[in-house]
Design a protein around this motif. Structure first.
Motif, PDB file in Angstrom:
ATOM      1  N   LEU A 245       0.630  -7.833 -48.691  1.00 37.95           N
ATOM      2  CA  LEU A 245       1.250  -7.115 -49.814  1.00 37.95           C
ATOM      3  C   LEU A 245       0.943  -7.767 -51.155  1.00 37.95           C
ATOM      4  N   ASN A 246       0.407  -8.958 -51.143  1.00 37.59           N
ATOM      5  CA  ASN A 246       0.134  -9.660 -52.395  1.00 37.59           C
ATOM      6  C   ASN A 246      -0.709  -8.805 -53.339  1.00 37.59           C
ATOM      7  N   THR A 247      -0.259  -8.666 -54.571  1.00 39.99           N
ATOM      8  CA  THR A 247      -0.878  -7.899 -55.677  1.00 39.99           C
ATOM      9  C   THR A 247      -0.754  -6.389 -55.518  1.00 39.99           C
ATOM     10  N   LEU A 248      -0.131  -5.887 -54.454  1.00 39.92           N
ATOM     11  CA  LEU A 248      -0.073  -4.431 -54.246  1.00 39.92           C
ATOM     12  C   LEU A 248       1.158  -3.788 -54.881  1.00 39.92           C
ATOM     13  N   GLY A 249       2.060  -4.577 -55.448  1.00 44.73           N
ATOM     14  CA  GLY A 249       3.175  -4.015 -56.205  1.00 44.73           C
ATOM     15  C   GLY A 249       4.171  -3.251 -55.371  1.00 44.73           C
ATOM     16  N   LEU A 250       4.559  -3.808 -54.220  1.00 52.82           N
ATOM     17  CA  LEU A 250       5.463  -3.081 -53.335  1.00 52.82           C
ATOM     18  C   LEU A 250       6.328  -4.035 -52.524  1.00 52.82           C
ATOM     19  N   THR A 251       7.607  -3.681 -52.390  1.00 54.01           N
ATOM     20  CA  THR A 251       8.533  -4.352 -51.491  1.00 54.01           C
ATOM     21  C   THR A 251       9.367  -3.288 -50.803  1.00 54.01           C
ATOM     22  N   LEU A 252       9.580  -3.458 -49.501  1.00 53.20           N
ATOM     23  CA  LEU A 252      10.403  -2.532 -48.724  1.00 53.20           C
ATOM     24  C   LEU A 252      11.573  -3.301 -48.133  1.00 53.20           C
ATOM     25  N   MET A 253      12.730  -2.651 -48.033  1.00 57.45           N
ATOM     26  CA  MET A 253      13.921  -3.329 -47.554  1.00 57.45           C
ATOM     27  C   MET A 253      14.710  -2.429 -46.616  1.00 57.45           C
ATOM     28  N   ARG A 254      15.214  -3.010 -45.533  1.00 56.18           N
ATOM     29  CA  ARG A 254      16.218  -2.351 -44.698  1.00 56.18           C
ATOM     30  C   ARG A 254      17.579  -2.816 -45.197  1.00 56.18           C
ATOM     31  N   PHE A 255      18.465  -1.857 -45.451  1.00 49.55           N
ATOM     32  CA  PHE A 255      19.751  -2.155 -46.070  1.00 49.55           C
ATOM     33  C   PHE A 255      20.871  -1.644 -45.168  1.00 49.55           C
ATOM     34  N   ASP A 256      21.725  -2.556 -44.683  1.00 50.53           N
ATOM     35  CA  ASP A 256      22.882  -2.210 -43.847  1.00 50.53           C
ATOM     36  C   ASP A 256      24.156  -2.550 -44.605  1.00 50.53           C
ATOM     37  N   ILE A 257      25.156  -1.679 -44.500  1.00 51.66           N
ATOM     38  CA  ILE A 257      26.407  -1.911 -45.223  1.00 51.66           C
ATOM     39  C   ILE A 257      27.581  -1.389 -44.409  1.00 51.66           C
ATOM     40  N   GLU A 258      28.606  -2.207 -44.283  1.00 52.80           N
ATOM     41  CA  GLU A 258      29.785  -1.835 -43.527  1.00 52.80           C
ATOM     42  C   GLU A 258      30.605  -0.790 -44.287  1.00 52.80           C
ATOM     43  N   SER A 259      31.472  -0.091 -43.554  1.00 54.84           N
ATOM     44  CA  SER A 259      32.402   0.831 -44.205  1.00 54.84           C
ATOM     45  C   SER A 259      33.219   0.067 -45.240  1.00 54.84           C
ATOM     46  N   ASN A 260      33.282   0.604 -46.445  1.00 56.27           N
ATOM     47  CA  ASN A 260      33.960  -0.021 -47.583  1.00 56.27           C
ATOM     48  C   ASN A 260      33.223  -1.242 -48.118  1.00 56.27           C
ATOM     49  N   GLY A 261      32.024  -1.502 -47.600  1.00 51.64           N
ATOM     50  CA  GLY A 261      31.212  -2.570 -48.161  1.00 51.64           C
ATOM     51  C   GLY A 261      30.652  -2.176 -49.516  1.00 51.64           C
ATOM     52  N   VAL A 262      30.258  -3.160 -50.297  1.00 51.12           N
ATOM     53  CA  VAL A 262      29.774  -2.869 -51.641  1.00 51.12           C
ATOM     54  C   VAL A 262      28.652  -3.817 -52.029  1.00 51.12           C
TER      55      VAL A 262
END
Length: 225
Positions: A89-106
């Motif tokens: 990914l170096n120099t390609l200008g991209l990041t991907l993320m998996r995002f988990d959040i509990e009920s009432n999480g913030v």
């Protein structure tokens, strides 16, 4: 994961990694990163590996089917596929993320100083929004926010304060893309009340119109996430 979410995620990745990349455009097919510990000099990004030594593994990351750890005071966690996980990914200008959040999480108000953010909701119901800066068009500090359901996609312009909360009764999941290999994360509360060393109490009491006792309490609470 339903096929429609996979297609949406792919579309997000392709959109953010093409014409609208925020980082500088690469000057070659790829510049696979070498580990920082092996670098003899510092550059704005990472040093390129010898192309003759590049392998397919440099472009792959695994494990994103596993939920991120959400056992913290805010109830959210993220697994990031960035240049540290995928050297290609170096120099390609991209990041991907998996995002988990509990009920009432913030996810508290924060900014990404170097990237536009786009995320697709896969599971749960999120309340998300961002606040404008101080333009001359009359939209000063205007809040753009709404509830988001599976299949919805939300975009946050670069550098604007934004937040996410899981308002549903079940754990939520989203996939997030940034058009930078290093978008940055600046939490508003920590950047004000959790600095090292601490910002002068006199500055904060005057700025927020609060007494010293309240400022001391806030500084004791925000030592980082």
């Amino acid at each position: 994961m339903a096929p429609v979410f996979i297609l949406i995620t792919i579309a997000v990745i392709m959109a953010l990694s093409s014409t609208y990349a925020n980082d500088n455009n690469p000057l070659q097919d790829f510049c696979v990163a070498v580990p920082d510990a092996s670098a003899a000099v510092f550059v704005n990004g990472k040093i390129c590996k010898n192309p003759k030594l590049v392998t397919t593994d440099d472009f792959v990351a695994t494990g994103f089917e596993v939920p991120a750890n959400t056992t913290n005071r805010l109830g959210f966690g993220a697994a990031t596929a960035d240049v540290n996980k995928i050297p290609g990914l170096n120099t390609l200008g991209l990041t991907l993320m998996r995002f988990d959040i509990e009920s009432n999480g913030v996810v508290p108000p924060h900014i990404h100083p170097r990237a536009t953010e786009m995320f697709v909701i896969v599971e749960g119901t999120f309340y998300a929004g961002f606040v404008t800066s101080n333009p001359s068009d009359g939209t000063k500090n205007k809040l753009f926010a709404r509830d988001l359901n599976p299949g919805d996609v939300f975009v946050v312009p670069p550098g604007l304060v934004h937040f996410v909360r899981n308002v549903g009764n079940t754990k939520g999941l989203a996939y997030v893309a940034f058009n930078s290999q290093n978008p940055g994360f600046i939490a508003v509360t920590t950047s004000v009340f959790g600095t090292n060393p601490l910002i002068s109490t006199e500055v904060l009491t005057k700025s927020f119109q609060l007494d010293k006792k309240t400022i001391d309490y806030l500084q004791s609470k925000f030592g980082g996430y």
